[in-house]
Design a protein around this motif. Structure first.
Motif, PDB file in Angstrom:
ATOM      1  N   ASN A   1       0.884  -1.167  -0.057  1.00 37.15           N
ATOM      2  CA  ASN A   1       0.022  -0.009   0.074  1.00 37.15           C
ATOM      3  C   ASN A   1       0.864   1.279  -0.156  1.00 37.15           C
ATOM      4  O   ASN A   1       1.601   1.412   0.954  1.00 37.15           O
ATOM      5  N   PRO A   2       0.835   1.929  -1.028  1.00 38.22           N
ATOM      6  CA  PRO A   2       1.606   3.137  -1.280  1.00 38.22           C
ATOM      7  C   PRO A   2       1.350   4.178  -0.283  1.00 38.22           C
ATOM      8  O   PRO A   2       2.060   5.417   0.260  1.00 38.22           O
ATOM      9  N   GLN A   3       0.058   4.171   0.213  1.00 39.53           N
ATOM     10  CA  GLN A   3      -0.316   5.310   1.279  1.00 39.53           C
ATOM     11  C   GLN A   3      -0.002   5.062   2.558  1.00 39.53           C
ATOM     12  O   GLN A   3       0.183   6.008   3.449  1.00 39.53           O
ATOM     13  N   VAL A   4       0.878   4.054   3.028  1.00 36.90           N
ATOM     14  CA  VAL A   4       1.110   3.549   4.474  1.00 36.90           C
ATOM     15  C   VAL A   4       2.814   4.244   4.322  1.00 36.90           C
ATOM     16  O   VAL A   4       3.495   3.893   3.603  1.00 36.90           O
ATOM     17  N   SER A   5       2.845   5.076   5.181  1.00 34.75           N
ATOM     18  CA  SER A   5       4.290   5.723   5.176  1.00 34.75           C
ATOM     19  C   SER A   5       5.039   4.568   6.221  1.00 34.75           C
ATOM     20  O   SER A   5       4.848   3.821   6.858  1.00 34.75           O
ATOM     21  N   GLU A   6       6.417   4.927   6.515  1.00 36.71           N
ATOM     22  CA  GLU A   6       7.333   4.164   7.041  1.00 36.71           C
ATOM     23  C   GLU A   6       7.060   4.627   8.631  1.00 36.71           C
ATOM     24  O   GLU A   6       7.184   3.567   9.382  1.00 36.71           O
ATOM     25  N   ALA A   7       6.548   5.500   9.216  1.00 34.78           N
ATOM     26  CA  ALA A   7       6.121   5.902  10.463  1.00 34.78           C
ATOM     27  C   ALA A   7       5.100   5.129  10.704  1.00 34.78           C
ATOM     28  O   ALA A   7       4.936   4.501  12.015  1.00 34.78           O
ATOM     29  N   GLN A   8       4.031   5.022   9.920  1.00 34.42           N
ATOM     30  CA  GLN A   8       2.756   4.270  10.094  1.00 34.42           C
ATOM     31  C   GLN A   8       3.139   2.750  10.260  1.00 34.42           C
ATOM     32  O   GLN A   8       2.540   1.900  11.002  1.00 34.42           O
ATOM     33  N   PHE A   9       3.928   2.375   9.420  1.00 29.03           N
ATOM     34  CA  PHE A   9       4.173   1.005   9.482  1.00 29.03           C
ATOM     35  C   PHE A   9       5.110   0.411  10.770  1.00 29.03           C
ATOM     36  O   PHE A   9       4.621  -0.561  11.062  1.00 29.03           O
ATOM     37  N   ASN A  10       5.787   1.246  11.074  1.00 30.90           N
ATOM     38  CA  ASN A  10       6.484   1.026  12.389  1.00 30.90           C
ATOM     39  C   ASN A  10       5.545   0.991  13.684  1.00 30.90           C
ATOM     40  O   ASN A  10       5.781   0.022  14.375  1.00 30.90           O
ATOM     41  N   ILE A  11       4.537   1.800  13.625  1.00 27.04           N
ATOM     42  CA  ILE A  11       3.546   1.944  14.567  1.00 27.04           C
ATOM     43  C   ILE A  11       2.662   0.708  14.594  1.00 27.04           C
ATOM     44  O   ILE A  11       2.511   0.032  15.575  1.00 27.04           O
TER      45      ILE A  11
END
Length: 69
Positions: free
Chosen positions: A32-42
């Motif tokens: 999903n390109p809408q998920v940023s790296e910060a969101q992924f880590n959270i």
């Protein structure tokens, strides 16, 4: 006695790995390109924290099966 403990330890590790892999929704997050790296880590942190009680429950039930009844 020692091989029994090793078998239980391997089983516990296997169950923990299986649980974490099953609970990770990685294909939906990574593709999903809408998920940023910060969101992924959270999200990974939340999944990890939520998995702890279930892994502990599996360990306890493996070591003391009489607790399931």
């Amino acid at each position: 006695m020692m091989t029994d403990r090793k078998k239980k330890a391997k089983l516990i590790i296997l169950l923990g790995i299986i649980w974490v892999v099953i609970t990770l929704p990685l294909p939906w997050i990574i593709n999903n390109p809408q998920v940023s790296e910060a969101q992924f880590n959270i999200i990974l942190g939340i999944i990890g924290i939520m998995s702890i009680p279930f892994i502990v429950l599996g360990v306890v039930w493996t070591l003391k099966p009489e607790l399931t009844t």
